[in-house]
Design a protein around this motif. Structure first.
Motif, PDB file in Angstrom:
ATOM      1  N   MET A 108       0.849  -1.194   0.000  1.00  0.00           N
ATOM      2  CA  MET A 108       0.000   0.000   0.000  1.00  0.00           C
ATOM      3  C   MET A 108       0.879   1.236   0.000  1.00  0.00           C
ATOM      4  O   MET A 108       2.054   1.171   0.348  1.00  0.00           O
ATOM      5  N   ALA A 128      -8.474   3.743   4.842  1.00  0.00           N
ATOM      6  CA  ALA A 128      -8.981   2.674   3.961  1.00  0.00           C
ATOM      7  C   ALA A 128     -10.198   1.990   4.585  1.00  0.00           C
ATOM      8  O   ALA A 128     -11.194   1.718   3.901  1.00  0.00           O
ATOM      9  N   ASP A 157      -8.019  -1.435  -0.419  1.00  0.00           N
ATOM     10  CA  ASP A 157      -6.551  -1.403  -0.476  1.00  0.00           C
ATOM     11  C   ASP A 157      -6.062  -1.662  -1.910  1.00  0.00           C
ATOM     12  O   ASP A 157      -5.222  -0.932  -2.436  1.00  0.00           O
ATOM     13  N   THR A 187      -4.445   1.316  -4.222  1.00  0.00           N
ATOM     14  CA  THR A 187      -3.016   1.111  -4.489  1.00  0.00           C
ATOM     15  C   THR A 187      -2.755   1.054  -5.990  1.00  0.00           C
ATOM     16  O   THR A 187      -1.801   1.664  -6.488  1.00  0.00           O
ATOM     17  N   THR A 217      -2.781   5.062   7.387  1.00  0.00           N
ATOM     18  CA  THR A 217      -3.408   4.978   6.067  1.00  0.00           C
ATOM     19  C   THR A 217      -4.495   3.905   6.078  1.00  0.00           C
ATOM     20  O   THR A 217      -5.544   4.040   5.432  1.00  0.00           O
ATOM     21  N   GLN A 218      -4.246   2.821   6.840  1.00  0.00           N
ATOM     22  CA  GLN A 218      -5.228   1.724   6.917  1.00  0.00           C
ATOM     23  C   GLN A 218      -6.543   2.168   7.565  1.00  0.00           C
ATOM     24  O   GLN A 218      -7.605   1.622   7.265  1.00  0.00           O
TER      25      GLN A 218
END
Ligand SMILES: [Zn+2]
Length: 254
Positions: free
Chosen positions: A2, A226, A241, A245, A222-223
């Motif tokens: 990612m 997401a 993701d 990406t 960042t997760q």
């Protein structure tokens, strides 16, 4: 794999524990971190950070609109000279910011147009910062778009109509921590955005997503962005993701 497409991990806020911050990003599957430049002072720490993590960090080069002042011509000449000395993944961050100060509005517009033209010449994407200025920015971008410009509106917090206007110009939207704020209004926007143009970012150390709001932000989060997109669109985290990406890899040529 990612990508945090917008992270200032070269900032002094990370001087004490940058290694740990990068390790936490890797442990969350974020293995690419894109570094936007700000002004002349940020260049050295940014390039040093990139050199320390050469497989993970990739630098951009540009002048942020909040750092445009009466010296803009000289500053732009110095920024431009860096493209001959080093490979950069994008021209950024550039744009228009009318939130704090409109004193140098004309200079901001000149700097933005100048840097858009560098991007055309060098065939690089641009990373755009806007604040209280999406309309002005779109007007300038429309004038300059000859089909060769690509890029992203980073930290997008606008309307569905603005998102569509941005996508119609071939530009992406960078979603970050603001997307997770309960009172941010993005819960009504994100379900209607075109997934083909979404990428993820943190803008760390600023704008940490919930539940870290108000604290220092970092690429591992960042997760959390997401997950918010996945929840609002009723998709799996893995799909969000994978799609974001792929979009970022295509845009930045990674
Ligand atoms: Zn930034």
């Amino acid at each position: 794999m990612m990508i945090d497409t917008h992270a200032h991990i070269y900032a002094k806020e990370f001087d004490e524990d940058r290694d740990l911050v990068v390790q936490r990003a890797l442990s969350q599957g974020i293995d690419q971190i894109l570094l936007p430049n700000i002004d002349l002072d940020s260049i050295e720490p940014m390039l040093k950070t990139e050199a320390t993590y050469p497989d993970i960090c990739r630098s951009m080069m540009g002048l942020h609109p909040c750092y445009v002042n009466a010296d803009v011509k000289q500053t732009l000449a110095t920024i431009h000279s860096w493209f001959e000395k080093h490979n950069f993944i994008a021209v950024g961050e550039i744009g228009i910011d009318l939130y704090w100060d409109k004193t140098f509005k004309a200079e901001q517009e000149m700097a933005f147009i100048t840097q858009l033209n560098w991007a055309k010449e060098m065939k690089l994407p641009v990373v755009i910062h806007t604040r209280d200025s999406i309309e002005e920015t779109l007007t300038l971008l429309k004038q300059e778009q000859d089909g060769s410009l690509s890029g992203t509106f980073h930290c997008f917090g606008g309307s569905v109509d603005e998102a569509k206007a941005i996508n119609d110009l071939g530009f992406h939207l960078g979603l970050g921590g603001v997307s997770t704020f309960k009172n941010g209004g993005m819960d009504k926007i994100i379900p209607h955005l075109n997934m083909d143009y979404l990428i993820l970012e943190t803008d760390c150390p600023y704008l940490a997503p919930v539940p870290h709001r108000g604290k220092r932000n970092e690429p591992a989060y960042t997760q959390l962005v997401a997950q918010r997109v996945a929840d609002l669109r009723e998709m799996s985290l893995a799909d969000v993701d994978a799609i974001t990406t792929a979009n970022a890899k295509r845009l930045f040529g990674i």
